[in-house]
Design a protein around this motif. Sequence first.
Motif, PDB file in Angstrom:
ATOM      1  N   LYS A   1      -5.240   7.470  -1.771  1.00  0.00           N
ATOM      2  CA  LYS A   1      -5.617   6.553  -0.695  1.00  0.00           C
ATOM      3  C   LYS A   1      -7.039   6.048  -0.857  1.00  0.00           C
ATOM      4  CE  LYS A   1      -5.651   6.139   4.350  1.00  0.00           C
ATOM      5  NZ  LYS A   1      -5.398   6.841   5.642  1.00  0.00           N
TER       6      LYS A   1
ATOM      7  N   LEU B   1       0.904   4.210  -2.867  1.00  0.00           N
ATOM      8  CA  LEU B   1       0.689   5.613  -2.516  1.00  0.00           C
ATOM      9  C   LEU B   1       1.845   6.477  -2.999  1.00  0.00           C
ATOM     10  CD1 LEU B   1      -0.708   5.220   1.132  1.00  0.00           C
ATOM     11  CD2 LEU B   1      -1.994   5.913  -0.905  1.00  0.00           C
TER      12      LEU B   1
ATOM     13  N   THR C   1       0.825  -1.205   0.000  1.00  0.00           N
ATOM     14  CA  THR C   1       0.000   0.000   0.000  1.00  0.00           C
ATOM     15  C   THR C   1       0.860   1.255   0.000  1.00  0.00           C
ATOM     16  OG1 THR C   1      -1.816  -1.117   1.143  1.00  0.00           O
ATOM     17  CG2 THR C   1      -1.740   1.280   1.294  1.00  0.00           C
ATOM     18  N   ASP C   2       1.892   1.267   0.824  1.00  0.00           N
ATOM     19  CA  ASP C   2       2.798   2.423   0.872  1.00  0.00           C
ATOM     20  C   ASP C   2       3.467   2.647  -0.484  1.00  0.00           C
ATOM     21  OD1 ASP C   2       2.174   2.856   3.519  1.00  0.00           O
ATOM     22  OD2 ASP C   2       3.940   1.817   4.303  1.00  0.00           O
TER      23      ASP C   2
END
Length: 237
Positions: free
Chosen positions: A98, A92, A88-89
């Motif tokens: 998000k 992003l 996820t990081d």
Amino acid sequence: MTVLVTKVGAVLVAAGIVFAGAGPALAAPRPPGGEAPAAGEAAEVGVAGRGSVRAVPDVMRLGVGVEVRRDKAGEAFAAARAAAARLTDALLAAGVAKEDLRTNDLSLGAEYEKYPRVVGYRATQGVEALVRDLSRADAAVDAVAAAGEEARLTGVTFEISRSQALLRSAREAAYRNALAKARQYAALTGRRVGRVLKLEEEGDGAPPRFAMVAEKGALSPGQGTVTIVVRALYELV
């Protein structure tokens, strides 16, 4: 299957597929070289109209996830959550918003050498990412590859976000096409097009999806077509 029956017994059958050259259902036609139907005589014409609009996708949907194996169930679950957080990081950082990230699958299961002997546990977590800026498409895919050996890329599709506007345009074109056909047949029988007696849209009007194509080493969507088909029954006056 839809069946339309005209007032004078002509039948129009639509099976959901329009074939090139398919003719209309025309009631009370004017015989070759003969006279037009009497003014008070009922007549109808059924036609199919097709409208198409070219569509260029403007968003990319990524199916991604993580998969880990550990000796204990708790360790596998925790490792999957940690790997999903790293993924996820990375997305992003690649420019994915998000609110455009969604967890769509989380599973934990035992693995057997020979049932019932458990030799480990496998945990997975899936994530769906919507990339709204196609100039960041390659960066988003690269981010998945760089997120670690647990990361998985499960699918890439291109879509259009303005699908409703395209569908409206295709419907307008389909109706104009049907009306033009009806007017031609009306003229051939010495009449004019009157009221719309019945109007049906075939199919679900779903927007297309686009396959990923490689263009000069980069991800690129192709073009597609949004198509609407209508069946119209008109009164001839």
